[in-house]
Scaffold this motif. Structure first.
Motif, PDB file in Angstrom:
ATOM      1  N   GLY A  72       0.819  -1.212   0.000  1.00  0.00           N
ATOM      2  CA  GLY A  72       0.000   0.000   0.000  1.00  0.00           C
ATOM      3  C   GLY A  72       0.846   1.252   0.000  1.00  0.00           C
ATOM      4  N   ARG A  73       0.529   2.154   0.919  1.00  0.00           N
ATOM      5  CA  ARG A  73       1.218   3.439   0.984  1.00  0.00           C
ATOM      6  C   ARG A  73       2.455   3.386   1.882  1.00  0.00           C
ATOM      7  NH1 ARG A  73      -3.119   7.529   2.969  1.00  0.00           N
ATOM      8  NH2 ARG A  73      -3.335   5.908   4.518  1.00  0.00           N
ATOM      9  N   THR A  74       3.399   4.278   1.628  1.00  0.00           N
ATOM     10  CA  THR A  74       4.569   4.441   2.494  1.00  0.00           C
ATOM     11  C   THR A  74       4.266   5.547   3.507  1.00  0.00           C
ATOM     12  OG1 THR A  74       5.625   6.139   1.122  1.00  0.00           O
ATOM     13  CG2 THR A  74       6.130   3.828   0.599  1.00  0.00           C
ATOM     14  N   ILE A  75       5.151   5.733   4.461  1.00  0.00           N
ATOM     15  CA  ILE A  75       4.957   6.788   5.462  1.00  0.00           C
ATOM     16  C   ILE A  75       4.954   8.161   4.798  1.00  0.00           C
ATOM     17  CG2 ILE A  75       7.390   6.968   6.092  1.00  0.00           C
ATOM     18  CD1 ILE A  75       4.436   7.295   8.494  1.00  0.00           C
ATOM     19  N   GLY A  76       5.732   8.332   3.732  1.00  0.00           N
ATOM     20  CA  GLY A  76       5.724   9.595   2.992  1.00  0.00           C
ATOM     21  C   GLY A  76       4.377   9.872   2.346  1.00  0.00           C
ATOM     22  N   ASP A  77       3.737   8.816   1.823  1.00  0.00           N
ATOM     23  CA  ASP A  77       2.394   8.960   1.249  1.00  0.00           C
ATOM     24  C   ASP A  77       1.388   9.364   2.312  1.00  0.00           C
ATOM     25  OD1 ASP A  77       3.222   8.088  -1.332  1.00  0.00           O
ATOM     26  OD2 ASP A  77       2.945   5.993  -0.749  1.00  0.00           O
ATOM     27  N   ILE A  78       1.489   8.739   3.467  1.00  0.00           N
ATOM     28  CA  ILE A  78       0.553   9.004   4.563  1.00  0.00           C
ATOM     29  C   ILE A  78       0.702  10.436   5.070  1.00  0.00           C
ATOM     30  CG2 ILE A  78      -0.040   8.374   6.945  1.00  0.00           C
ATOM     31  CD1 ILE A  78       0.796   5.458   6.111  1.00  0.00           C
ATOM     32  N   ILE A  79       1.941  10.879   5.254  1.00  0.00           N
ATOM     33  CA  ILE A  79       2.171  12.248   5.735  1.00  0.00           C
ATOM     34  C   ILE A  79       1.710  13.262   4.700  1.00  0.00           C
ATOM     35  CG2 ILE A  79       3.960  13.917   6.361  1.00  0.00           C
ATOM     36  CD1 ILE A  79       5.406  11.585   7.763  1.00  0.00           C
ATOM     37  N   SER A  80       1.981  13.014   3.423  1.00  0.00           N
ATOM     38  CA  SER A  80       1.522  13.926   2.365  1.00  0.00           C
ATOM     39  C   SER A  80       0.003  14.038   2.373  1.00  0.00           C
ATOM     40  CB  SER A  80       2.008  13.443   1.005  1.00  0.00           C
ATOM     41  OG  SER A  80       3.412  13.533   0.920  1.00  0.00           O
ATOM     42  N   THR A  81      -0.676  12.913   2.550  1.00  0.00           N
ATOM     43  CA  THR A  81      -2.141  12.923   2.619  1.00  0.00           C
ATOM     44  C   THR A  81      -2.618  13.762   3.799  1.00  0.00           C
ATOM     45  OG1 THR A  81      -2.271  10.743   1.596  1.00  0.00           O
ATOM     46  CG2 THR A  81      -4.193  11.480   2.836  1.00  0.00           C
ATOM     47  N   LYS A  82      -1.971  13.593   4.954  1.00  0.00           N
ATOM     48  CA  LYS A  82      -2.345  14.371   6.144  1.00  0.00           C
ATOM     49  C   LYS A  82      -2.125  15.864   5.931  1.00  0.00           C
ATOM     50  CE  LYS A  82      -3.487  11.067   9.001  1.00  0.00           C
ATOM     51  NZ  LYS A  82      -4.835  10.903   9.472  1.00  0.00           N
ATOM     52  N   LEU A  83      -1.086  16.228   5.153  1.00  0.00           N
ATOM     53  CA  LEU A  83      -0.814  17.633   4.856  1.00  0.00           C
ATOM     54  C   LEU A  83      -1.732  18.175   3.762  1.00  0.00           C
ATOM     55  CD1 LEU A  83       3.095  17.608   4.880  1.00  0.00           C
ATOM     56  CD2 LEU A  83       1.585  18.599   6.605  1.00  0.00           C
ATOM     57  N   GLY A  84      -2.453  17.273   3.079  1.00  0.00           N
ATOM     58  CA  GLY A  84      -3.367  17.696   2.029  1.00  0.00           C
ATOM     59  C   GLY A  84      -2.693  17.970   0.698  1.00  0.00           C
ATOM     60  N   ILE A  85      -1.538  17.356   0.473  1.00  0.00           N
ATOM     61  CA  ILE A  85      -0.808  17.553  -0.778  1.00  0.00           C
ATOM     62  C   ILE A  85      -0.550  16.193  -1.435  1.00  0.00           C
ATOM     63  CG2 ILE A  85       0.290  19.699  -0.045  1.00  0.00           C
ATOM     64  CD1 ILE A  85       2.791  18.099   0.656  1.00  0.00           C
ATOM     65  N   PRO A  86      -0.273  16.172  -2.730  1.00  0.00           N
ATOM     66  CA  PRO A  86       0.009  14.886  -3.375  1.00  0.00           C
ATOM     67  C   PRO A  86       1.358  14.336  -2.938  1.00  0.00           C
ATOM     68  CG  PRO A  86       0.175  16.683  -4.965  1.00  0.00           C
ATOM     69  CD  PRO A  86      -0.314  17.272  -3.673  1.00  0.00           C
ATOM     70  N   SER A  87       1.492  13.030  -2.979  1.00  0.00           N
ATOM     71  CA  SER A  87       2.758  12.391  -2.652  1.00  0.00           C
ATOM     72  C   SER A  87       3.780  12.769  -3.719  1.00  0.00           C
ATOM     73  CB  SER A  87       2.558  10.877  -2.610  1.00  0.00           C
ATOM     74  OG  SER A  87       3.709  10.244  -2.149  1.00  0.00           O
ATOM     75  N   PRO A  88       5.008  13.119  -3.331  1.00  0.00           N
ATOM     76  CA  PRO A  88       5.994  13.532  -4.332  1.00  0.00           C
ATOM     77  C   PRO A  88       6.394  12.380  -5.250  1.00  0.00           C
ATOM     78  CG  PRO A  88       6.959  13.568  -2.131  1.00  0.00           C
ATOM     79  CD  PRO A  88       5.524  13.226  -1.975  1.00  0.00           C
ATOM     80  N   PRO A  89       6.668  12.677  -6.514  1.00  0.00           N
ATOM     81  CA  PRO A  89       7.035  11.639  -7.475  1.00  0.00           C
ATOM     82  C   PRO A  89       8.475  11.163  -7.286  1.00  0.00           C
ATOM     83  CG  PRO A  89       7.179  13.770  -8.520  1.00  0.00           C
ATOM     84  CD  PRO A  89       6.636  14.002  -7.124  1.00  0.00           C
ATOM     85  N   PRO A  90       8.823  10.000  -7.865  1.00  0.00           N
ATOM     86  CA  PRO A  90      10.210   9.541  -7.811  1.00  0.00           C
ATOM     87  C   PRO A  90      11.124  10.509  -8.570  1.00  0.00           C
ATOM     88  CG  PRO A  90       8.774   7.816  -8.698  1.00  0.00           C
ATOM     89  CD  PRO A  90       7.960   9.047  -8.552  1.00  0.00           C
ATOM     90  N   TYR A  91      12.267  10.776  -8.009  1.00  0.00           N
ATOM     91  CA  TYR A  91      13.237  11.679  -8.617  1.00  0.00           C
ATOM     92  C   TYR A  91      13.604  11.250 -10.038  1.00  0.00           C
ATOM     93  CZ  TYR A  91      17.837  13.626  -9.639  1.00  0.00           C
ATOM     94  OH  TYR A  91      18.897  14.232 -10.250  1.00  0.00           O
ATOM     95  N   LEU A  92      13.838   9.964 -10.232  1.00  0.00           N
ATOM     96  CA  LEU A  92      14.303   9.478 -11.527  1.00  0.00           C
ATOM     97  C   LEU A  92      13.211   9.460 -12.595  1.00  0.00           C
ATOM     98  CD1 LEU A  92      16.680   6.622 -10.353  1.00  0.00           C
ATOM     99  CD2 LEU A  92      17.278   8.914 -11.169  1.00  0.00           C
ATOM    100  N   SER A  93      11.971   9.752 -12.231  1.00  0.00           N
ATOM    101  CA  SER A  93      10.888   9.794 -13.214  1.00  0.00           C
ATOM    102  C   SER A  93      10.754  11.168 -13.855  1.00  0.00           C
ATOM    103  CB  SER A  93       9.565   9.407 -12.564  1.00  0.00           C
ATOM    104  OG  SER A  93       9.127  10.439 -11.695  1.00  0.00           O
ATOM    105  N   LEU A  94      11.494  12.140 -13.372  1.00  0.00           N
ATOM    106  CA  LEU A  94      11.344  13.523 -13.831  1.00  0.00           C
ATOM    107  C   LEU A  94      12.438  13.911 -14.824  1.00  0.00           C
ATOM    108  CD1 LEU A  94      10.704  15.080 -10.320  1.00  0.00           C
ATOM    109  CD2 LEU A  94       8.999  14.380 -11.998  1.00  0.00           C
ATOM    110  N   SER A  95      12.118  14.836 -15.705  1.00  0.00           N
ATOM    111  CA  SER A  95      13.136  15.404 -16.586  1.00  0.00           C
ATOM    112  C   SER A  95      13.744  16.619 -15.883  1.00  0.00           C
ATOM    113  CB  SER A  95      12.518  15.814 -17.919  1.00  0.00           C
ATOM    114  OG  SER A  95      11.632  16.903 -17.737  1.00  0.00           O
ATOM    115  N   GLN A  96      14.870  17.086 -16.385  1.00  0.00           N
ATOM    116  CA  GLN A  96      15.552  18.206 -15.735  1.00  0.00           C
ATOM    117  C   GLN A  96      14.739  19.491 -15.775  1.00  0.00           C
ATOM    118  OE1 GLN A  96      19.405  18.581 -17.509  1.00  0.00           O
ATOM    119  NE2 GLN A  96      20.276  16.965 -16.249  1.00  0.00           N
ATOM    120  N   ASN A  97      13.883  19.626 -16.747  1.00  0.00           N
ATOM    121  CA  ASN A  97      13.092  20.849 -16.889  1.00  0.00           C
ATOM    122  C   ASN A  97      11.708  20.739 -16.262  1.00  0.00           C
ATOM    123  OD1 ASN A  97      15.195  21.941 -18.391  1.00  0.00           O
ATOM    124  ND2 ASN A  97      14.403  21.066 -20.286  1.00  0.00           N
TER     125      ASN A  97
END
Length: 127
Positions: A72-97
């Motif tokens: 299921g979810r990780t602790i980061g997912d749970i905390i993000s949900t509690k803060l009302g924001i989306p869980s951050p994406p994996p670093y390696l899935s992003l482009s530099q821009n």
């Protein structure tokens, strides 16, 4: 020892302006190992530490493997949900821009550790 491991597993920094916190003013950056990983290892060609197989993520939204070393979810997912924001994406899935760098990133990698020897068993050695 467990408390130390949890303290090292998740580092979340939240930035809030002087006004009351809104979802646009909160940012999370997550560092850790498999306890907080959300799919970075899926982008590593020679890593044996992967969680993209059936049953990983079966209880996560969508019911498919996401790279999280959990069902299921990780602790980061749970905390993000509690803060009302989306869980951050994996670093390696992003482009530099990609603008996602401004709204938080998950740098966690399964098998990560403080010592060089920590993840040696998870690296596919090409001989």
């Amino acid at each position: 020892m467990m408390i130390l491991r949890l303290a090292l597993a998740v580092v979340i920094s939240a930035y809030a302006t002087a006004q009351p916190a809104s979802t646009s003013s909160l940012v999370t950056y997550i560092f850790g190992d498999s306890l907080t990983e959300v799919g970075n290892n899926n982008y590593l060609q020679y890593s044996l530490a992967r969680a993209d197989f059936p049953y990983y993520g079966v209880d996560f939204s969508g019911g498919k493997a996401t790279g999280r070393f959990t069902n299921g979810r990780t602790i980061g997912d749970i905390i993000s949900t509690k803060l009302g924001i989306p869980s951050p994406p994996p670093y390696l899935s992003l482009s530099q821009n990609d603008d996602a760098f401004l709204s938080g990133i998950n740098y966690a990698s399964g098998g990560a550790g403080i010592l060089n020897e920590t993840g040696i068993y998870f690296v596919l050695l090409l001989l």
